[in-house]
Scaffold this active site. Structure first.
Site, PDB file in Angstrom:
ATOM      1  N   ALA A   1       0.691  -1.208   0.025  1.00  0.00           N
ATOM      2  CA  ALA A   1      -0.006   0.083  -0.029  1.00  0.00           C
ATOM      3  C   ALA A   1       0.909   1.230   0.023  1.00  0.00           C
ATOM      4  O   ALA A   1       0.409   2.440   0.081  1.00  0.00           O
ATOM      5  CB  ALA A   1      -1.028  -0.054   1.347  1.00  0.00           C
ATOM      6  N   ALA A   2       2.264   1.097  -0.097  1.00  0.00           N
ATOM      7  CA  ALA A   2       2.981   2.358  -0.168  1.00  0.00           C
ATOM      8  C   ALA A   2       2.683   3.379  -1.414  1.00  0.00           C
ATOM      9  O   ALA A   2       2.380   4.507  -1.372  1.00  0.00           O
ATOM     10  CB  ALA A   2       4.413   2.051  -0.283  1.00  0.00           C
ATOM     11  N   GLY A   3       2.368   2.487  -2.421  1.00  0.00           N
ATOM     12  CA  GLY A   3       2.116   3.360  -3.978  1.00  0.00           C
ATOM     13  C   GLY A   3       0.557   3.901  -3.555  1.00  0.00           C
ATOM     14  O   GLY A   3       0.399   4.895  -4.089  1.00  0.00           O
ATOM     15  N   ASP A   4      -0.105   3.027  -3.088  1.00  0.00           N
ATOM     16  CA  ASP A   4      -1.576   3.535  -2.869  1.00  0.00           C
ATOM     17  C   ASP A   4      -1.857   4.739  -2.079  1.00  0.00           C
ATOM     18  O   ASP A   4      -2.240   5.687  -2.370  1.00  0.00           O
ATOM     19  CB  ASP A   4      -2.464   2.497  -2.362  1.00  0.00           C
ATOM     20  CG  ASP A   4      -2.461   1.041  -3.131  1.00  0.00           C
ATOM     21  OD1 ASP A   4      -2.228   1.246  -4.625  1.00  0.00           O
ATOM     22  OD2 ASP A   4      -2.766  -0.022  -2.792  1.00  0.00           O
TER      23      ASP A   4
HETATM   24  O1  RIB Z   1      -1.616  -2.185  -3.596  1.00  0.00           O
HETATM   25  C1  RIB Z   1      -1.587  -3.271  -2.644  1.00  0.00           C
HETATM   26  C2  RIB Z   1      -3.056  -3.903  -2.627  1.00  0.00           C
HETATM   27  O2  RIB Z   1      -2.922  -4.816  -3.782  1.00  0.00           O
HETATM   28  C3  RIB Z   1      -3.100  -4.726  -1.427  1.00  0.00           C
HETATM   29  O3  RIB Z   1      -3.911  -4.144  -0.466  1.00  0.00           O
HETATM   30  C4  RIB Z   1      -3.868  -6.130  -2.173  1.00  0.00           C
HETATM   31  O4  RIB Z   1      -5.264  -5.978  -1.742  1.00  0.00           O
HETATM   32  C5  RIB Z   1      -3.593  -5.764  -3.536  1.00  0.00           C
HETATM   33  O5  RIB Z   1      -4.770  -5.449  -4.086  1.00  0.00           O
END
Ligand code: RIB
Length: 310
Positions: free
Chosen positions: A252-255
């Site tokens: 989730a770093a990029g998110d």
């Molecule tokens: O980008 C990270 C995410 O990728 C995770 O939370 C997982 O669910 C996947 O979809």
């Protein structure tokens, strides 16, 4: 002024399997630990935008199951409006299985489930929400025709579109890229999208120019622990260094980067480097914690980390 951000995308329950290393074919390996957390690229980006201060709406689909309720509660707890998250009886809520090794490297297996049932009618039903936004963000864990329909609605209403082309896909319709204002891939996704291998800054300029030819006004290539490269169609370009921290889990770093960025960016992108710096700070916190939703920082945490670094 508070940015209004709509995210359309996936909701997954993540099962995090902490393992010493990836097992070899045929091998049985003991895990250190296993845990669950809210995740999915879409919902992570929504949570990141909301926790960083944006007025955030989410469009997505869950199954008629306890995982779906878990995801709804996790989004609501962060103040995300989930009125446009609908339930399907035809598939289970999305899931991801994250293999996290001792080096902090992760490998992810995704079950799309209900995410793949999101459709163009859902976009039509959410038209007012999209039209009332400053930014809309999407990724590729939900169908591409849905992304395109949402972005077309956005463009018709002067909403800035942000495409995170993840997970990497080769065949992206030109018609989707043509309505994507800001494209934010990592190195691998950039390579898959443009066919240009990322080796140095010159190759990033080349890749960005190819994405400009495809329609993007601005490109940000995220380069993990190094930082983020940006390039605008008018030729404004540079690199914003990441903050040096000890990563325990990069999920989730990029998110977080994308959601946090959208909470700060001006619609004309005039504060691009400041917004990237803020987003780098947010993702530097995410990588120091385990899991997706649990690791994404609030505005207060981002500001405190910034103040502590001065
Ligand atoms: O980008 C990270 C995410 O990728 C995770 O939370 C997982 O669910 C996947 O979809």
């Amino acid at each position: 002024m508070t940015n209004r951000v709509t995210v359309i995308g996936s909701l997954n329950v993540d099962t995090i399997l902490e393992i010493p290393r990836l097992p070899k074919p045929g091998e049985t390996l003991a895990m250190h630990n296993q845990s669950f957390a809210g995740g999915g690229k879409g919902s992570n980006q929504g949570i990141a935008a909301g926790r960083a201060g944006a007025d955030t709406h989410f469009i997505g689909k869950i199954g008629d199951d306890t995982n779906g309720q878990f995801m709804i509660n996790s989004m609501k707890d962060s103040g995300i409006n989930v009125d446009q998250v609908t339930v399907t009886k035809d598939a289970k809520t999305g899931q991801a299985f994250i293999l996290l090794d001792d080096e902090g490297q992760n490998s992810i297996l995704v079950y799309g489930g209900a995410n793949q049932k999101l459709n163009v009618d859902d976009v039509k039903n959410a038209e007012a929400t999209i039209a009332n936004s400053d930014f809309i963000i999407t990724q590729f864990e939900t169908p591409m025709d849905v992304a395109e329909a949402a972005f077309k609605t956005a463009k018709a209403n002067d909403v800035v579109t942000i495409l995170n082309p993840a997970p990497a896909r080769q065949a992206i319709p030109a018609s989707l890229l043509a309505v994507s204002d800001l494209v934010v891939p990592n190195e691998t996704e950039s390579q898959t999208l443009t066919g240009i291998e990322i080796t140095d800054e010159a190759s990033m300029v080349k890749a960005a120019n190819k994405m400009h030819d495809m329609g993007a006004k601005c490109v940000i290539i995220t380069v993990g622990s190094k930082g983020a490269f940006y390039h605008t169609v008018s030729g404004d370009t540079g690199f914003v260094d990441a903050f040096k921290v000890k990563a325990v889990d990069t999920t989730a770093a990029g998110d977080t980067f994308i959601g946090a960025l959208s909470s700060q960016l001006n619609k004309d992108m005039s504060n691009l480097t400041d917004a990237i710096r803020f987003a780098n700070r947010a993702s530097s916190i995410t990588v120091q914690r385990m899991g997706a939703h649990p690791s994404i920082p609030t505005l207060a945490e981002i500001e405190a980390a910034e103040a502590a670094a001065k």
